[in-house]
Design a protein around this motif. Structure first.
Motif, mmCIF file in Angstrom:
data_model
loop_
_atom_site.group_PDB
_atom_site.id
_atom_site.type_symbol
_atom_site.label_atom_id
_atom_site.label_comp_id
_atom_site.label_asym_id
_atom_site.label_seq_id
_atom_site.Cartn_x
_atom_site.Cartn_y
_atom_site.Cartn_z
ATOM 1 N N SER A 1 -34.866 32.732 8.749
ATOM 2 C CA SER A 1 -35.943 33.033 7.818
ATOM 3 C C SER A 1 -36.073 34.544 7.672
ATOM 4 C CB SER A 1 -37.269 32.440 8.315
ATOM 5 O OG SER A 1 -38.337 32.836 7.477
ATOM 6 N N ASP A 2 -36.501 34.986 6.498
ATOM 7 C CA ASP A 2 -36.745 36.414 6.289
ATOM 8 C C ASP A 2 -38.038 36.863 6.957
ATOM 9 O OD1 ASP A 2 -34.445 36.660 4.790
ATOM 10 O OD2 ASP A 2 -35.463 36.242 2.899
ATOM 11 N N CYS A 3 -38.885 35.902 7.312
ATOM 12 C CA CYS A 3 -40.174 36.207 7.953
ATOM 13 C C CYS A 3 -40.176 35.648 9.370
ATOM 14 C CB CYS A 3 -41.332 35.611 7.156
ATOM 15 S SG CYS A 3 -41.466 36.241 5.476
ATOM 16 N N TYR A 4 -40.645 36.430 10.323
ATOM 17 C CA TYR A 4 -40.697 35.981 11.714
ATOM 18 C C TYR A 4 -41.870 35.035 11.919
ATOM 19 C CZ TYR A 4 -40.810 36.059 16.802
ATOM 20 O OH TYR A 4 -40.796 35.695 18.128
ATOM 21 N N SER A 5 -41.610 33.924 12.604
ATOM 22 C CA SER A 5 -42.666 32.960 12.924
ATOM 23 C C SER A 5 -42.387 32.371 14.298
ATOM 24 C CB SER A 5 -42.713 31.835 11.882
ATOM 25 O OG SER A 5 -43.707 30.876 12.226
ATOM 26 N N ASN A 6 -43.339 32.515 15.193
ATOM 27 C CA ASN A 6 -43.178 32.076 16.575
ATOM 28 C C ASN A 6 -44.075 30.867 16.818
ATOM 29 O OD1 ASN A 6 -42.805 31.830 19.291
ATOM 30 N ND2 ASN A 6 -43.655 33.808 19.846
ATOM 31 N N GLN A 7 -43.506 29.685 16.717
ATOM 32 C CA GLN A 7 -44.252 28.449 16.900
ATOM 33 C C GLN A 7 -43.923 27.826 18.261
ATOM 34 O OE1 GLN A 7 -46.472 27.661 14.563
ATOM 35 N NE2 GLN A 7 -45.789 29.390 13.308
ATOM 36 N N LYS A 8 -44.723 26.869 18.665
ATOM 37 C CA LYS A 8 -44.492 26.207 19.946
ATOM 38 C C LYS A 8 -43.203 25.396 19.925
ATOM 39 C CE LYS A 8 -46.631 23.100 23.331
ATOM 40 N NZ LYS A 8 -47.799 22.262 23.659
ATOM 41 N N GLU A 9 -42.910 24.734 18.780
ATOM 42 C CA GLU A 9 -41.760 23.843 18.696
ATOM 43 C C GLU A 9 -40.509 24.516 18.165
ATOM 44 O OE1 GLU A 9 -44.654 23.213 17.152
ATOM 45 O OE2 GLU A 9 -45.552 21.705 18.482
ATOM 46 N N TYR A 10 -40.638 25.685 17.508
ATOM 47 C CA TYR A 10 -39.476 26.344 16.913
ATOM 48 C C TYR A 10 -39.794 27.812 16.633
ATOM 49 C CZ TYR A 10 -42.091 25.843 12.554
ATOM 50 O OH TYR A 10 -43.068 25.906 11.588
ATOM 51 N N ILE A 11 -38.722 28.559 16.315
ATOM 52 C CA ILE A 11 -38.861 29.955 15.942
ATOM 53 C C ILE A 11 -38.122 30.180 14.626
ATOM 54 C CG2 ILE A 11 -38.234 32.337 16.533
ATOM 55 C CD1 ILE A 11 -38.477 31.569 19.454
ATOM 56 N N GLN A 12 -38.717 30.937 13.731
ATOM 57 C CA GLN A 12 -38.057 31.355 12.504
ATOM 58 C C GLN A 12 -37.841 32.861 12.562
ATOM 59 O OE1 GLN A 12 -40.987 29.664 9.705
ATOM 60 N NE2 GLN A 12 -39.337 28.406 8.884
ATOM 61 N N LEU A 13 -36.628 33.300 12.299
ATOM 62 C CA LEU A 13 -36.355 34.735 12.300
ATOM 63 C C LEU A 13 -35.011 35.015 11.649
ATOM 64 C CD1 LEU A 13 -34.027 35.058 14.628
ATOM 65 C CD2 LEU A 13 -35.945 35.206 16.181
ATOM 66 N N ASP A 14 -34.738 36.295 11.484
ATOM 67 C CA ASP A 14 -33.453 36.769 10.987
ATOM 68 C C ASP A 14 -32.759 37.488 12.142
ATOM 69 O OD1 ASP A 14 -31.308 37.990 9.814
ATOM 70 O OD2 ASP A 14 -32.448 38.973 8.219
ATOM 71 N N LEU A 15 -31.676 36.930 12.622
ATOM 72 C CA LEU A 15 -30.992 37.502 13.781
ATOM 73 C C LEU A 15 -30.395 38.876 13.503
ATOM 74 C CD1 LEU A 15 -29.153 34.387 15.265
ATOM 75 C CD2 LEU A 15 -30.958 35.708 16.376
ATOM 76 N N THR A 16 -30.281 39.250 12.243
ATOM 77 C CA THR A 16 -29.767 40.583 11.925
ATOM 78 C C THR A 16 -30.881 41.630 11.904
ATOM 79 O OG1 THR A 16 -29.996 40.358 9.514
ATOM 80 C CG2 THR A 16 -27.960 39.543 10.505
ATOM 81 N N SER A 17 -32.125 41.187 12.100
ATOM 82 C CA SER A 17 -33.272 42.098 12.065
ATOM 83 C C SER A 17 -33.647 42.552 13.473
ATOM 84 C CB SER A 17 -34.473 41.401 11.409
ATOM 85 O OG SER A 17 -35.654 42.148 11.608
ATOM 86 N N ILE A 18 -33.545 43.852 13.721
ATOM 87 C CA ILE A 18 -33.946 44.395 15.015
ATOM 88 C C ILE A 18 -35.432 44.153 15.252
ATOM 89 C CG2 ILE A 18 -34.196 46.527 16.352
ATOM 90 C CD1 ILE A 18 -31.665 47.539 15.004
ATOM 91 N N LYS A 19 -36.226 44.269 14.197
ATOM 92 C CA LYS A 19 -37.663 44.042 14.311
ATOM 93 C C LYS A 19 -37.963 42.631 14.792
ATOM 94 C CE LYS A 19 -41.965 44.095 11.618
ATOM 95 N NZ LYS A 19 -42.563 44.328 10.285
ATOM 96 N N HIS A 20 -37.255 41.655 14.229
ATOM 97 C CA HIS A 20 -37.479 40.266 14.636
ATOM 98 C C HIS A 20 -37.085 40.041 16.087
ATOM 99 C CE1 HIS A 20 -37.526 38.332 10.338
ATOM 100 N NE2 HIS A 20 -38.416 39.297 10.492
ATOM 101 N N LEU A 21 -35.976 40.660 16.508
ATOM 102 C CA LEU A 21 -35.548 40.494 17.901
ATOM 103 C C LEU A 21 -36.526 41.166 18.862
ATOM 104 C CD1 LEU A 21 -33.001 38.988 18.948
ATOM 105 C CD2 LEU A 21 -32.980 39.449 16.504
ATOM 106 N N GLU A 22 -37.129 42.267 18.439
ATOM 107 C CA GLU A 22 -38.151 42.906 19.262
ATOM 108 C C GLU A 22 -39.370 41.990 19.397
ATOM 109 O OE1 GLU A 22 -38.168 45.613 21.087
ATOM 110 O OE2 GLU A 22 -36.063 45.958 20.583
ATOM 111 N N GLN A 23 -39.711 41.302 18.317
ATOM 112 C CA GLN A 23 -40.826 40.346 18.380
ATOM 113 C C GLN A 23 -40.485 39.175 19.290
ATOM 114 O OE1 GLN A 23 -41.106 40.281 13.895
ATOM 115 N NE2 GLN A 23 -43.293 40.168 14.334
#
Length: 306
Positions: free
Chosen positions: A32-54
């Motif tokens: 996903s282009d937007c980071y989302s941290n849910q209990k059952e799943y995570i949405q993120l862009d693995l190429t985004s350093i910002k998302h990996l920091e989150q």
């Protein structure tokens, strides 16, 4: 806990279900282009350093990461000098391939090292070997990728091999083409569809291409075995049937399982390859089903679609 990247793909969906059934807590990662941290799943862009920091800010981190996310996009052209020679890369979306397969893996490696992950299982590819000079391919066989997808996977392997020297066990699983019931694309599906609907399979390759295939259930079992094994340092394994294969042999196998089906070969001579899976059998205690048994089930699945 297991973190599974590529949870939305054909393999990822089935792997998620299988791992949850065996190990309980499995956290899938969806792109996903937007980071989302849910209990059952995570949405993120693995190429985004910002998302990996989150991702690093999570309170709980996995013991094992299974990395199946990536972009499969292979582009080759026949050798203009001689079409029987190794094909050459066709330039298309090169940057996208390295971002999706190499940079994303570098970011994930950094996360694993920071989060104290113990074991990373990486889905690599048979394509890293290129066009081998021998039929039998072992893990030590020289890797000479033919095009940019294969190079992007090989670069990711080298990143992880270095990371395995930093208190992270890495198991690299080199898979051939993956097929299975429910996937209406790919070489095996097309050949089975031709056998069922036309009782005739045309093999028309304009360049020599090393080809091998493996059923998704064998893929899933290999990953499960790798999770249980745990790994130590760097481990690289061919995950394959271990049987000789090329496009013509595959077509002939399928035709032999379908009454009155014939094969028409109009291809440049194709190399026969045989990925040696003996190390995977020894290390993981894994063994695939015979290819013919898997192909019978695949043909039945295609017949049921009609």
């Amino acid at each position: 806990m297991i973190l599974l990247t590529g949870g939305g793909g054909f393999v990822g969906r089935k792997l998620l279900e299988a791992l949850q059934g065996l190990y309980g807590e499995v956290l899938p990662v969806f792109r996903s282009d937007c980071y989302s941290n849910q209990k059952e799943y995570i949405q993120l862009d693995l190429t985004s350093i910002k998302h990996l920091e989150q991702l690093k800010q999570r309170k709980d981190h996995p013991d094992t990461v299974v990395h199946f996310a990536g972009l499969v996009d292979i582009h080759l052209l026949p050798n203009q000098t001689n079409p029987t020679l190794a094909p050459v890369p066709a330039n298309k979306d090169i940057a996208s391939l390295y971002m999706a397969n190499t940079i994303s893996t570098a970011n994930l490696l950094e996360y694993c090292l920071a989060a104290g992950v113990k074991h990373l299982i990486y889905a690599s590819s048979q394509t890293v070997y290129g066009l081998p000079k021998t039929q039998v391919i072992q893990e030590e066989t020289l890797c000479e990728p033919l095009e940019h997808y294969a190079v992007s996977k090989y670069c990711a392997e080298q990143l992880l091999k270095t990371g395995s020297k930093q208190d992270l066990a890495v198991t690299c699983l080199r898979f051939p083409g993956i097929y299975g019931e429910g996937r209406k694309s790919g070489m095996v599906y097309k050949l089975c569809e031709a056998a069922v609907k036309r009782k005739e399979i045309k093999v028309e390759f304009s360049m020599p291409l090393p080809l091998d295939v493996l059923h998704i259930e064998d893929v899933i079992e290999a990953v499960q075995k790798a999770v249980v094994h745990g790994g130590s340092g760097w481990t690289c394994l061919n995950i394959s049937t271990g049987e000789p294969c090329n496009i013509l042999l595959l077509a002939q196998r399928i035709a032999s399982l379908m009454k009155d089906c014939k094969v028409i070969d109009a291809s440049v001579e194709q190399p026969v390859i045989q990925l040696d899976n003996s190390r995977a059998k020894e290390v993981l205690g894994w063994s695939p089903w015979p290819m013919n048994k898997r192909l019978v089930n695949m043909l039945e699945s295609v017949e049921n679609e009609a």
